[in-house]
Design a protein around this motif. Sequence first.
Motif, PDB file in Angstrom:
ATOM      1  N   PHE A  67       0.731  -1.200  -0.024  1.00 35.30           N
ATOM      2  CA  PHE A  67       0.103  -0.058  -0.030  1.00 35.30           C
ATOM      3  C   PHE A  67       1.026   1.043   0.173  1.00 35.30           C
ATOM      4  O   PHE A  67       1.930   1.251   0.664  1.00 35.30           O
ATOM      5  N   CYS A  68       0.570   2.252  -0.923  1.00 32.43           N
ATOM      6  CA  CYS A  68       1.111   3.474  -0.674  1.00 32.43           C
ATOM      7  C   CYS A  68       0.860   4.399   0.704  1.00 32.43           C
ATOM      8  O   CYS A  68      -0.340   4.677   0.543  1.00 32.43           O
ATOM      9  N   PRO A  69       2.035   4.839   1.208  1.00 34.26           N
ATOM     10  CA  PRO A  69       1.545   5.755   2.368  1.00 34.26           C
ATOM     11  C   PRO A  69       0.912   7.102   1.715  1.00 34.26           C
ATOM     12  O   PRO A  69       0.515   7.863   2.488  1.00 34.26           O
ATOM     13  N   GLY A  70       1.206   7.404   0.512  1.00 31.63           N
ATOM     14  CA  GLY A  70       0.935   8.761   0.151  1.00 31.63           C
ATOM     15  C   GLY A  70      -0.693   8.578  -0.478  1.00 31.63           C
ATOM     16  O   GLY A  70      -1.414   9.484   0.114  1.00 31.63           O
ATOM     17  N   CYS A  71      -1.054   7.794  -1.337  1.00 24.42           N
ATOM     18  CA  CYS A  71      -2.455   7.695  -1.998  1.00 24.42           C
ATOM     19  C   CYS A  71      -3.107   6.628  -1.410  1.00 24.42           C
ATOM     20  O   CYS A  71      -4.347   6.555  -1.605  1.00 24.42           O
ATOM     21  N   GLY A  72      -2.479   5.544  -0.856  1.00 26.94           N
ATOM     22  CA  GLY A  72      -3.419   4.463  -0.249  1.00 26.94           C
ATOM     23  C   GLY A  72      -3.522   3.379  -1.510  1.00 26.94           C
ATOM     24  O   GLY A  72      -4.131   2.336  -1.329  1.00 26.94           O
ATOM     25  N   ASP A  90       3.431  10.577  -7.046  1.00 23.53           N
ATOM     26  CA  ASP A  90       4.831  10.669  -7.024  1.00 23.53           C
ATOM     27  C   ASP A  90       5.398   9.884  -5.781  1.00 23.53           C
ATOM     28  O   ASP A  90       6.788  10.279  -5.395  1.00 23.53           O
ATOM     29  N   TYR A  91       5.024   9.337  -5.084  1.00 17.54           N
ATOM     30  CA  TYR A  91       5.476   8.612  -3.753  1.00 17.54           C
ATOM     31  C   TYR A  91       6.448   7.541  -4.199  1.00 17.54           C
ATOM     32  O   TYR A  91       6.160   6.709  -5.059  1.00 17.54           O
ATOM     33  N   ARG A  92       7.682   7.486  -3.918  1.00 15.52           N
ATOM     34  CA  ARG A  92       8.644   6.712  -4.107  1.00 15.52           C
ATOM     35  C   ARG A  92       9.035   5.835  -2.920  1.00 15.52           C
ATOM     36  O   ARG A  92       9.463   6.170  -1.788  1.00 15.52           O
TER      37      ARG A  92
HETATM   38 ZN   LIG Z   1       0.588   6.639  -4.201  1.00 18.76          ZN
END
Ligand SMILES: [Zn+2]
Length: 587
Positions: free
Chosen positions: A385-390, A436-438
């Motif tokens: 899961f992306c911590p930025g957008c989920g 843009d989460y990396r």
């Molecule tokens: Zn994301």
Amino acid sequence: MNAHFKLRPYQQEAVDATLDHFRKSDEAAVIVLPTGAGKSLVIAELARLAKRKILVLTHVKELVEQNHAKYESYGLTGGIFSAGLKRKESHHQVTFASVQSVSANLDQFRDEYSLVIIDECHRVSGDDTSQYQRIIELLRQQNDALKVLGLTATPYRLAMGWIYRYHYRGFVRGEDGKPFQHCIYELPLSYMINRGYLTRPELVNAAVAQYDFSALPRDRFGEYAEQDVNQLLSKHKRVTRSIIEQVVELAAERHGVMIFAATVDHAREVTDYLPERETALITGATDQKDRDSLIQRFKQRKLKYLVNVSVLTTGFDAPHVDFIAILRPTQSVSLYQQIVGRGLRLDEGKQNCLVIDYAGNHVNLHHPEVGEPKPNPDSEPVQVFCPGCGFANIFWGKTDSDGRVIEHFGRRCQGLLEPSEGGESAEPKGRPQQCDYRFRFKECPHCGAENDIAARNCHECQKAIIDPDDQLRDALKLKDAMVIRCAGISLTVDGSKLRITYHGEDGEELNELFDLGKVGQRAVFNRIFGRRFANGQAPKAFSSADEVFELQALLPAPDFVIARKQKHYWQVQERVFDYRGRHRKAY
Ligand SMILES: [Zn+2]
Ligand SMILES: [Zn+2]
């Protein structure tokens, strides 16, 4: 009109998605349907609905023939343009053609076409000079609003990755320069099996013997060299013999057996162990006429065993196949699905299809395609899961016994964000942007922006980012510099101070001190270590040394550490994370 040609619900959905997309956009689109889903029916319906000229392209004459037959079964008439089928008609409203024949006769395609449909479109490359691209280019000169639709079961190529960029469920795959912009409809294989549209595979793990290809070197696409495979197999003749003995034994109650061999030599050997009068061998070198007649006899059940080397993965349709034996290695979930898909067509009296993997591929048929070569044999697709957008990304990785992701190879989140209002953007207006989460990144030394670990220039300030290999090379040249291959880190806490010890693989040590009681040092520590916490899955802003100590198991360790000699100690200058260059990392 032929009334009994009612589309299945998902076929209708695919048709609707196509109409919907091309009403809004001229950008090339892809529909992904598993083998056996009836793509030819979707094509026939789209061709039936089209009011202007359309061209249906594919790379093998068998598919030209199949698609054309399906269309005519509607009671309509379409043309065929294929040298292999000895027909060159381009005057009909709908033309079914082979890409090679059109390519060789471009002057016969000077009319205005409204739509090009490409079957098995994963064969289209991004290269402008390819046959497909040249045809599309030519037709665009006659109609700049030309629509291009691709259909495939495997929207992925080892050499290129995903063939499209944007997925309609809100994520992005890969960079610019893909032959298709959008995936507008997709169905997984499991849907087809669960709804009874395909035969259930009986995945048996009772292999008497198995090849182990895992020790062989792989190319950058994750595949093995034929020479290496042959060499390995030539040492294991007894394994091959007992595998085939088992195949024959299990085939007693089966009607059609397809065997996928690893190389031509291997296929010959396999064929030698099979009953001669019931067996055919097809390789890339098999003459077209022989091939047609062998396939015909197999379909008529005069032959029971069909041995092949990756030539019968597409455009081959023998519904009675009820046993698939896989004796070749593959890293690609798509290819694996394609192979198994040969045995999943429905047929009268067919209960299931036996599938045995003798090559230790460990591919789960229902796994999603990751779109990258498998980084090592025990990797599996994991959900991160992306911590930025989920967004729930699928990457290669590893899980612990509780199913928690302990390692993954993802770099950037693939989620698509709705365009922010009034935001500046390089993309055409209104197009969603990739999150843009990396998870892994290199920090730009000039502006601090986070960049892909392979980036050469910063995406923010465009300045050059130092290549870690140059960094290491320069440091190794200096007398007062020390470079260690970092095998791990350990921590000690003294009040608000945190000491990190980097352990080199030969026992060398470097130390670095952060005072987390001080705002500035805390920020630096969090930027380097907190941001990368838990493989970037859960970045943290630590507030104290004790907190870090407690969670140290998930703290990242760099691959290399570079230090410079000061008067009385070595001062850490660089920590190289996620290194992918030519130096060996610590074991
Ligand atoms: Zn994301
Ligand atoms: Zn920068």
